[in-house]
Design a protein around this motif. Structure first.
Motif, PDB file in Angstrom:
ATOM      1  N   LEU A 183      64.259  71.601  60.132  1.00 46.69           N
ATOM      2  CA  LEU A 183      65.059  71.605  58.901  1.00 46.69           C
ATOM      3  C   LEU A 183      65.843  72.904  58.793  1.00 46.69           C
ATOM      4  O   LEU A 183      67.009  72.911  58.397  1.00 46.69           O
ATOM      5  CB  LEU A 183      64.165  71.445  57.675  1.00 46.69           C
ATOM      6  N   GLU A 185      66.676  74.806  61.350  1.00 46.11           N
ATOM      7  CA  GLU A 185      67.697  74.767  62.401  1.00 46.11           C
ATOM      8  C   GLU A 185      68.859  73.871  62.002  1.00 46.11           C
ATOM      9  O   GLU A 185      70.020  74.202  62.235  1.00 46.11           O
ATOM     10  CB  GLU A 185      67.070  74.275  63.709  1.00 46.11           C
ATOM     11  N   ALA A 186      68.541  72.734  61.384  1.00 44.57           N
ATOM     12  CA  ALA A 186      69.607  71.833  60.941  1.00 44.57           C
ATOM     13  C   ALA A 186      70.479  72.531  59.912  1.00 44.57           C
ATOM     14  O   ALA A 186      71.701  72.385  59.915  1.00 44.57           O
ATOM     15  CB  ALA A 186      69.013  70.552  60.357  1.00 44.57           C
ATOM     16  N   GLY A 187      69.840  73.328  59.056  1.00 43.91           N
ATOM     17  CA  GLY A 187      70.596  74.086  58.065  1.00 43.91           C
ATOM     18  C   GLY A 187      71.617  75.003  58.711  1.00 43.91           C
ATOM     19  O   GLY A 187      72.769  75.071  58.275  1.00 43.91           O
ATOM     20  N   TYR A 188      71.205  75.691  59.771  1.00 49.50           N
ATOM     21  CA  TYR A 188      72.141  76.571  60.489  1.00 49.50           C
ATOM     22  C   TYR A 188      73.170  75.753  61.257  1.00 49.50           C
ATOM     23  O   TYR A 188      74.361  76.066  61.273  1.00 49.50           O
ATOM     24  CB  TYR A 188      71.386  77.469  61.473  1.00 49.50           C
ATOM     25  N   GLY A 192      75.260  76.546  57.805  1.00 47.79           N
ATOM     26  CA  GLY A 192      74.675  77.396  56.787  1.00 47.79           C
ATOM     27  C   GLY A 192      74.474  78.822  57.270  1.00 47.79           C
ATOM     28  O   GLY A 192      74.253  79.059  58.447  1.00 47.79           O
ATOM     29  N   SER A 193      74.555  79.779  56.332  1.00 45.09           N
ATOM     30  CA  SER A 193      74.236  81.165  56.659  1.00 45.09           C
ATOM     31  C   SER A 193      72.767  81.390  56.317  1.00 45.09           C
ATOM     32  O   SER A 193      72.133  80.527  55.715  1.00 45.09           O
ATOM     33  CB  SER A 193      75.107  82.099  55.836  1.00 45.09           C
ATOM     34  N   SER A 196      72.284  80.879  52.615  1.00 41.97           N
ATOM     35  CA  SER A 196      72.329  79.529  52.048  1.00 41.97           C
ATOM     36  C   SER A 196      71.177  78.672  52.559  1.00 41.97           C
ATOM     37  O   SER A 196      70.686  77.810  51.849  1.00 41.97           O
ATOM     38  CB  SER A 196      73.677  78.869  52.337  1.00 41.97           C
ATOM     39  N   VAL A 197      70.726  78.917  53.809  1.00 40.30           N
ATOM     40  CA  VAL A 197      69.573  78.168  54.308  1.00 40.30           C
ATOM     41  C   VAL A 197      68.338  78.525  53.480  1.00 40.30           C
ATOM     42  O   VAL A 197      67.576  77.654  53.066  1.00 40.30           O
ATOM     43  CB  VAL A 197      69.339  78.452  55.811  1.00 40.30           C
ATOM     44  N   ARG A 199      68.290  79.662  50.406  1.00 37.66           N
ATOM     45  CA  ARG A 199      68.422  79.207  49.031  1.00 37.66           C
ATOM     46  C   ARG A 199      68.310  77.692  48.910  1.00 37.66           C
ATOM     47  O   ARG A 199      67.705  77.171  47.994  1.00 37.66           O
ATOM     48  CB  ARG A 199      69.761  79.671  48.462  1.00 37.66           C
ATOM     49  N   GLU A 200      68.919  76.967  49.859  1.00 39.17           N
ATOM     50  CA  GLU A 200      68.987  75.515  49.691  1.00 39.17           C
ATOM     51  C   GLU A 200      67.860  74.766  50.379  1.00 39.17           C
ATOM     52  O   GLU A 200      67.596  73.613  50.055  1.00 39.17           O
ATOM     53  CB  GLU A 200      70.333  75.001  50.233  1.00 39.17           C
ATOM     54  N   ILE A 201      67.240  75.372  51.385  1.00 37.75           N
ATOM     55  CA  ILE A 201      66.222  74.636  52.129  1.00 37.75           C
ATOM     56  C   ILE A 201      64.852  75.295  52.013  1.00 37.75           C
ATOM     57  O   ILE A 201      63.880  74.647  51.630  1.00 37.75           O
ATOM     58  CB  ILE A 201      66.643  74.490  53.601  1.00 37.75           C
TER      59      ILE A 201
END
Lengths: 289, 379
Positions: A183, A185-188, A192-193, A196-197, A199-201
């Protein structure tokens, strides 16, 4: 018939210790405390039911100032603990692998094998006027005379954060451990920075651990007696110190009981507010751990 | 020719272990490229290098002609569909798809429009407000692809995304993935250990083994003209025999197995003259024959079989049915020869052999050029 009987028996056996604990150690003392708090001594050995003790609390600024100060400093200590513990927990749960992970986790646990009293005296050895830090600074020529680092609010906060670390790290590590690496890794991968990874994940996933850690740390800090008294001294103005004074020094059990109830009420209200603001429920934060 | 993705001499080692060993390939725009290999062959490592999660020890990765080695994963024009999809459970379907768009600071209205279009395109127009755990396996699959495709990547990487699905759905998704690929007209790089997935969907397949590419070609090339023993054994089903070359001439090589079975292998016409000299009498060789290239005949009194090349380039053999493996159109029979070798043959679906029983004797024959012969390395 036999089967349902044995089922009932095992249920009763399982519930008995719990019911005894709840009844004898939680409910009965609290009822007694409450009854104590709503009586007023009008003459020796004559009492009357009234809310005079509560009125006294609100009438004397020292009392409610102490409670407000204790609550605010506890919130501050909880937030600081969270900010320090989160990167530590993230490092343990997501970056370290295998042996070093369990070693670091153990290192977090290690200080807690020693009693809180001993740990607090450890701080005093470091921070007092003739302590290690003061002597070192004099030896290094940074200060000319001895310096007293104890007995101020910052020291109290430092001590409280130190005492609470473990109770924040453990729930955070367990929730972060359950976060699937893919999850992140998917964020990046989707652009995503790091910010943001996180904060959001990471944070939404860890929310239940954050809240349960915060509740535990806040409760422990608010109800802590040893650390504020030893590190903050007489001027620490911690509410538990005030309760102690009423019960032991002034022998005013009625007022002390009222203070106890006010502390319980304030801590419950703050936890409730925290849950509301974070959009969590008590059940979801406790059940997940 | 311009390529969407080019890898040049990629090497990645973990300590002493070389996971990817000098791999080079180039993928033309808009094609479906699969990397097929057994687990542990280095295909995931290769994919993660392209996505940017690993740094290669050597070599270069070019996307649309530009090296991306110094580009972090969140800036690369590639996206990865993870093995377990990695949809964000803390977000709704629409938020999942919008995640990448939000990172690009696109206006709210435009994001909303793009998400709606994407959901329309994958056939789930009402799924937007749903939670991830409300979706079925196939729907999650489509959301995961849509989440990447809205970012219009130059290359979409897929890491065995069908692995977790049940067989029926997997068959269905194979077709659907292929359709999605042509619909989005994006280069797909798909890694899998399932040869059927690779063969059905791909324009080009690379067979990977122990960190190296064994062969790159169309599915047909891999199936009919494998150029190594590994490819012949890994792609499709085969009968495999080990033995020694006992004679060789211009057209064929004859091999004898330990049990004394003789196999005649033809030398493909297109192969250069060195092919013949490659094999010399006495060498260890290995041969592969596909079950469907063996034809069956019931025994009649006038023919009796002991593999002798009566017609040029033909293997003829008598064998007994040991077991029948019924699987509809893919039914096979296990045959035992008099020397004790087991041969798998496909049963033709004409009904001619529908009354076959265990113990029946059959004549097996196959053309020498259906036999693939290779040097026997220590496989």
């Amino acid at each position: 018939m036999m089967k349902s009987d044995s089922k009932r028996l095992s249920l009763i056996l399982l519930l008995t210790p719990f019911v005894l604990w709840l009844g004898l150690l939680v409910i009965i003392p609290h009822i007694d405390m409450f009854l104590l708090s709503i009586r007023e001594r009008i003459a020796p050995r004559t009492y009357e039911t009234s809310f005079a003790n509560y009125a006294e609390f609100f009438g004397e600024p020292l009392y409610w100032n102490t409670l407000a100060r204790t609550a605010l400093m506890s919130i501050l200590a909880t937030v600081l603990t969270l900010f320090i513990a989160f990167p530590v927990a993230y490092y343990i749960a997501k970056i370290l692998r295998g042996k070093s992970k369990s070693i670091l986790f153990l290192l977090c646990l290690l200080p807690f094998w020693v009693s809180e009293l001993v740990r607090t005296f450890g701080w005093m050895i470091l921070l007092r006027e003739t302590g290690i830090i003061s002597n070192f600074l004099q030896w290094a020529g940074l200060i000319s005379g001895p310096i007293e680092l104890l007995y101020n609010d910052i020291t109290v906060i430092v001590g409280l954060v130190y005492t609470s670390m473990l109770f924040m790290v453990v729930p955070l590590v367990s929730t972060l451990d359950s976060l699937d690496d893919s999850l992140i890794e998917a964020g990046y991968d989707l652009g995503g920075s790091a910010f943001s990874v996180t904060r959001e994940i990471v944070i939404p996933h860890a929310m239940s651990g954050i809240i349960s850690g915060c509740i535990v740390v806040f409760m422990l800090t608010l109800g802590n007696y040893l650390t504020p008294i030893l590190l903050g001294g007489k001027s620490s103005m911690w509410f538990t110190g005030q309760i102690y004074t009423q019960f032991i020094t002034r022998f005013n059990w009625e007022l002390g009981a009222a203070f106890g109830f006010l502390l319980l009420f304030v801590s419950s209200a703050i936890v409730w507010l925290g849950l509301k603001l974070s959009g969590q429920t008590l059940a979801s934060t406790v059940a997940k751990n | 020719m311009n390529y969407d993705l080019e890898c040049k001499n990629l090497v990645k080692s973990f300590d002493q272990f070389k996971a990817v060993d000098h791999v080079s390939f180039a993928i033309p725009k808009g094609s479906f490229f699969s990397i097929l290999g057994p687990s542990g062959c280095g295909k995931t490592t290769l994919l993660r290098m392209i996505a940017g999660f690993y740094e290669p020890n050597q070599g270069d990765i070019l996307i649309k002609g530009k090296s991306v080695l110094n580009t972090p994963p969140n800036k690369r024009p590639v996206n990865l569909v993870f093995q377990h999809l990695a949809l964000f459970p803390m977000m709704t379907v629409a938020e999942n798809i919008a995640y990448g768009l939000r990172r690009r600071k696109i206006g709210k209205a435009e994001i909303k429009q793009t998400v709606t279009d994407a959901l329309q395109r994958i056939g789930l127009p009402d799924a937007g407000p749903k939670q991830i755990d409300q979706l079925s396996g196939g729907q999650k699959q489509r959301i995961a692809i849509a989440r990447c495709m809205v970012l219009k990547p130059d290359v979409l990487l897929l890491d065995e995304p069908l692995g977790a699905l049940d067989l029926k759905l997997r068959e269905h998704m194979k077709v659907e993935l292929k359709q999605l690929q042509s619909q989005f007209d994006t280069t797909f790089v798909y890694i899998t250990h399932d040869q059927s997935e690779a063969l059905v969907m791909s324009d080009q397949v690379a067979v990977m083994n122990q960190g190296k590419f064994e062969q790159v070609g169309t599915p047909q090339e891999l199936y009919y003209a494998p150029n190594s023993a590994f490819v012949a054994g890994f792609v499709g089903e085969s009968n495999r025999w080990q033995g020694k070359a006992v004679s060789a001439d211009n057209q064929s090589i004859t091999m004898e197995t330990i049990s004394g079975l003789h196999i005649h292998a033809g030398i493909p016409l297109e192969s250069d003259i060195s092919t013949i000299s490659r094999f010399s009498v006495g060498q260890d060789v290995v041969t592969y024959v596909r079950p469907e290239s063996i034809s069956l005949k019931r025994i009649t009194p006038d023919i009796s079989g002991n593999n002798s090349p009566t017609q040029t380039g033909e293997n003829i053999l008598q064998a007994k049915v040991k077991d029948l493996l019924f699987d509809g159109a893919k039914s096979r029979a296990l045959m035992t020869t008099s020397s004790g070798e087991t041969i798998t043959v496909s049963l033709p679906q004409t009904g001619e052999f529908s009354n076959l029983k265990n113990g029946d004797e059959l004549m097996l024959s196959w053309r020498a050029d259906a036999v693939k012969i290779f040097h026997d390395s220590a496989l």
